[in-house]
Write a protein that holds these residues in place. Sequence first.
Motif, PDB file in Angstrom:
ATOM      1  N   ALA A   1      12.384   3.023  25.591  1.00 50.03           N
ATOM      2  CA  ALA A   1      12.250   1.646  25.021  1.00 50.03           C
ATOM      3  C   ALA A   1      11.729   1.368  23.886  1.00 50.03           C
ATOM      4  CB  ALA A   1      11.349   0.983  26.138  1.00 50.03           C
ATOM      5  N   VAL A   2      10.513   2.572  23.748  1.00 47.06           N
ATOM      6  CA  VAL A   2      10.461   2.715  22.533  1.00 47.06           C
ATOM      7  C   VAL A   2      10.632   3.400  21.436  1.00 47.06           C
ATOM      8  CG1 VAL A   2       7.947   4.370  21.629  1.00 47.06           C
ATOM      9  CG2 VAL A   2       7.764   2.617  23.358  1.00 47.06           C
ATOM     10  N   ALA A   3      11.610   4.148  22.063  1.00 53.33           N
ATOM     11  CA  ALA A   3      12.848   5.168  20.890  1.00 53.33           C
ATOM     12  C   ALA A   3      14.056   3.724  20.083  1.00 53.33           C
ATOM     13  CB  ALA A   3      13.669   5.945  21.297  1.00 53.33           C
ATOM     14  N   GLY A   4      14.236   3.251  21.213  1.00 53.96           N
ATOM     15  CA  GLY A   4      15.259   2.091  20.733  1.00 53.96           C
ATOM     16  C   GLY A   4      14.749   1.039  19.843  1.00 53.96           C
ATOM     17  N   THR A   5      13.923   0.517  20.184  1.00 49.09           N
ATOM     18  CA  THR A   5      13.019  -0.673  19.356  1.00 49.09           C
ATOM     19  C   THR A   5      12.409   0.558  18.199  1.00 49.09           C
ATOM     20  OG1 THR A   5      11.334  -0.087  20.792  1.00 49.09           O
ATOM     21  CG2 THR A   5      13.053  -2.236  21.185  1.00 49.09           C
ATOM     22  N   THR A   6      12.380   1.160  18.464  1.00 50.75           N
ATOM     23  CA  THR A   6      12.018   1.549  17.072  1.00 50.75           C
ATOM     24  C   THR A   6      12.969   1.873  15.970  1.00 50.75           C
ATOM     25  OG1 THR A   6       9.954   3.230  17.737  1.00 50.75           O
ATOM     26  CG2 THR A   6      11.245   4.027  15.787  1.00 50.75           C
ATOM     27  N   VAL A   7      13.937   2.685  16.363  1.00 43.37           N
ATOM     28  CA  VAL A   7      14.798   2.100  16.063  1.00 43.37           C
ATOM     29  C   VAL A   7      15.691   1.287  15.350  1.00 43.37           C
ATOM     30  CG1 VAL A   7      17.876   2.622  15.621  1.00 43.37           C
ATOM     31  CG2 VAL A   7      16.120   4.581  16.620  1.00 43.37           C
ATOM     32  N   ALA A   8      15.462   0.254  16.258  1.00 45.92           N
ATOM     33  CA  ALA A   8      15.978  -1.301  15.616  1.00 45.92           C
ATOM     34  C   ALA A   8      15.038  -1.833  14.060  1.00 45.92           C
ATOM     35  CB  ALA A   8      15.699  -2.706  17.228  1.00 45.92           C
ATOM     36  N   GLY A   9      13.463  -1.481  14.911  1.00 47.92           N
ATOM     37  CA  GLY A   9      12.462  -1.923  13.720  1.00 47.92           C
ATOM     38  C   GLY A   9      12.676  -0.872  12.821  1.00 47.92           C
ATOM     39  N   PHE A  10      13.886   0.240  12.610  1.00 45.88           N
ATOM     40  CA  PHE A  10      14.044   0.069  10.967  1.00 45.88           C
ATOM     41  C   PHE A  10      14.881  -0.305  10.701  1.00 45.88           C
ATOM     42  CE2 PHE A  10      16.897   2.988   8.148  1.00 45.88           C
ATOM     43  CZ  PHE A  10      15.828   3.528   7.981  1.00 45.88           C
ATOM     44  N   VAL A  11      15.949  -0.767  11.483  1.00 46.42           N
ATOM     45  CA  VAL A  11      17.326  -1.299  11.388  1.00 46.42           C
ATOM     46  C   VAL A  11      16.656  -2.758  10.659  1.00 46.42           C
ATOM     47  CG1 VAL A  11      19.685  -2.072  11.278  1.00 46.42           C
ATOM     48  CG2 VAL A  11      19.202   0.143  12.709  1.00 46.42           C
ATOM     49  N   PHE A  12      15.957  -3.499  11.289  1.00 47.64           N
ATOM     50  CA  PHE A  12      15.805  -4.775  10.773  1.00 47.64           C
ATOM     51  C   PHE A  12      14.921  -4.465   9.197  1.00 47.64           C
ATOM     52  CE2 PHE A  12      14.529  -6.261  15.417  1.00 47.64           C
ATOM     53  CZ  PHE A  12      15.852  -6.505  15.702  1.00 47.64           C
ATOM     54  N   THR A  13      13.788  -3.522   9.274  1.00 48.94           N
ATOM     55  CA  THR A  13      13.084  -3.700   7.624  1.00 48.94           C
ATOM     56  C   THR A  13      14.152  -3.505   6.933  1.00 48.94           C
ATOM     57  OG1 THR A  13      10.900  -2.407   9.099  1.00 48.94           O
ATOM     58  CG2 THR A  13      10.968  -1.982   6.842  1.00 48.94           C
ATOM     59  N   TRP A  14      15.327  -2.075   7.117  1.00 46.47           N
ATOM     60  CA  TRP A  14      16.465  -2.121   6.225  1.00 46.47           C
ATOM     61  C   TRP A  14      16.792  -3.751   5.436  1.00 46.47           C
ATOM     62  CZ3 TRP A  14      21.303  -3.066   6.553  1.00 46.47           C
ATOM     63  CH2 TRP A  14      22.236  -2.372   4.685  1.00 46.47           C
ATOM     64  N   LEU A  15      17.035  -4.315   7.009  1.00 49.51           N
ATOM     65  CA  LEU A  15      17.899  -5.434   6.398  1.00 49.51           C
ATOM     66  C   LEU A  15      16.437  -6.525   6.100  1.00 49.51           C
ATOM     67  CD1 LEU A  15      20.692  -7.007   6.958  1.00 49.51           C
ATOM     68  CD2 LEU A  15      19.986  -7.602   9.750  1.00 49.51           C
TER      69      LEU A  15
ATOM     70  N   ARG B   1       0.876  -1.176  -0.030  1.00 54.22           N
ATOM     71  CA  ARG B   1       0.246   0.366   0.076  1.00 54.22           C
ATOM     72  C   ARG B   1       0.937   1.114  -0.160  1.00 54.22           C
ATOM     73  NH1 ARG B   1      -2.415   3.385  -0.461  1.00 54.22           N
ATOM     74  NH2 ARG B   1      -4.504   4.468  -0.828  1.00 54.22           N
ATOM     75  N   PHE B   2       1.633   1.334   0.636  1.00 50.68           N
ATOM     76  CA  PHE B   2       2.659   2.451   1.092  1.00 50.68           C
ATOM     77  C   PHE B   2       4.362   2.753   0.472  1.00 50.68           C
ATOM     78  CE2 PHE B   2      -0.078   2.324   4.640  1.00 50.68           C
ATOM     79  CZ  PHE B   2      -1.297   3.194   4.233  1.00 50.68           C
ATOM     80  N   GLY B   3       4.504   1.199   0.209  1.00 48.19           N
ATOM     81  CA  GLY B   3       6.248   1.161  -0.667  1.00 48.19           C
ATOM     82  C   GLY B   3       7.199   1.227   0.435  1.00 48.19           C
ATOM     83  N   PHE B   4       8.164   1.323  -0.032  1.00 47.78           N
ATOM     84  CA  PHE B   4       8.936   0.933   1.838  1.00 47.78           C
ATOM     85  C   PHE B   4       9.605   2.213   2.178  1.00 47.78           C
ATOM     86  CE2 PHE B   4      13.615   1.645   2.866  1.00 47.78           C
ATOM     87  CZ  PHE B   4      13.610   0.046   3.771  1.00 47.78           C
TER      88      PHE B   4
END
Length: 252
Positions: A205-219, A155-158
């Motif tokens: 924790a929310v800020a850190g896991t949001t950044v982690a989520g971005f890295v996971f998504t990129w990977l 729906r929204f792209g990468f």
Amino acid sequence: MVSSALPASVPVESSAARPRWFDRTVVDIVVVVAALVVFNLTAHFAPTPVAVAAVPVGALLLVAFARARGVHWADLGLSNLGRGARHGAAAAAVTLAVVAIAASIPFTQSAFLNERYGVNVGATLVAALVIIPLQTVIPEELAFRGVLHAKLSRRFGFRGVAIIGSLLFGLWHVASSLGLTVGNDGFSAVLGTGLFGQIVGVCGAVAGTTVAGFVFTWLRHRGRSVLAPIGLHWALNGAGALAALTVWQMTH
């Protein structure tokens, strides 16, 4: 001759008249997000037997839902396994090295003083090698970098996946971070164990896991498979638990 045109008073509904945001994929995204909320609350507030199974079973249900809605295995990140494994292994190796260095430096050692993993050697090993991958890492990656990734990407792209998916992954950790400062001596010493410490701990924790989520998504995007973020995610959580065990045993 009889005109086939409808009277002006009769509205003609067409797909063009519908709101631009309205489509089947948006409905699916809402269903997936709502299901994630239910699974998360169940995992943290239901009786233990139900709580333990909530996320793993929920992830499998989401995969089944996505397949029933026509999502292909490749879109779920469940193909290109060789490429994904290579990316995941490389990310895990770097992570293990970084965690080992951080755990050996006195300035950062206090962050690993987590009583949950520091006291019982056997329980920590089981957690790092069995519970964390099966109850947390693999189900979360199937849900977020698998099903949600596929739906958001369609729906929204990468870019939409990277922003929306990462924010949702950060919010996913609100409940699990409520007692963060209580069980961690290093954080408790800095933030305390009161309401202020809890709020700061949750926000961090929310800020850190949001950044982690971005890295996971990129990977996930680079590896074209959920195995890539699974490798990194497991390394982060598992190495963190083992580092907590090591530092606790060394300092107590």
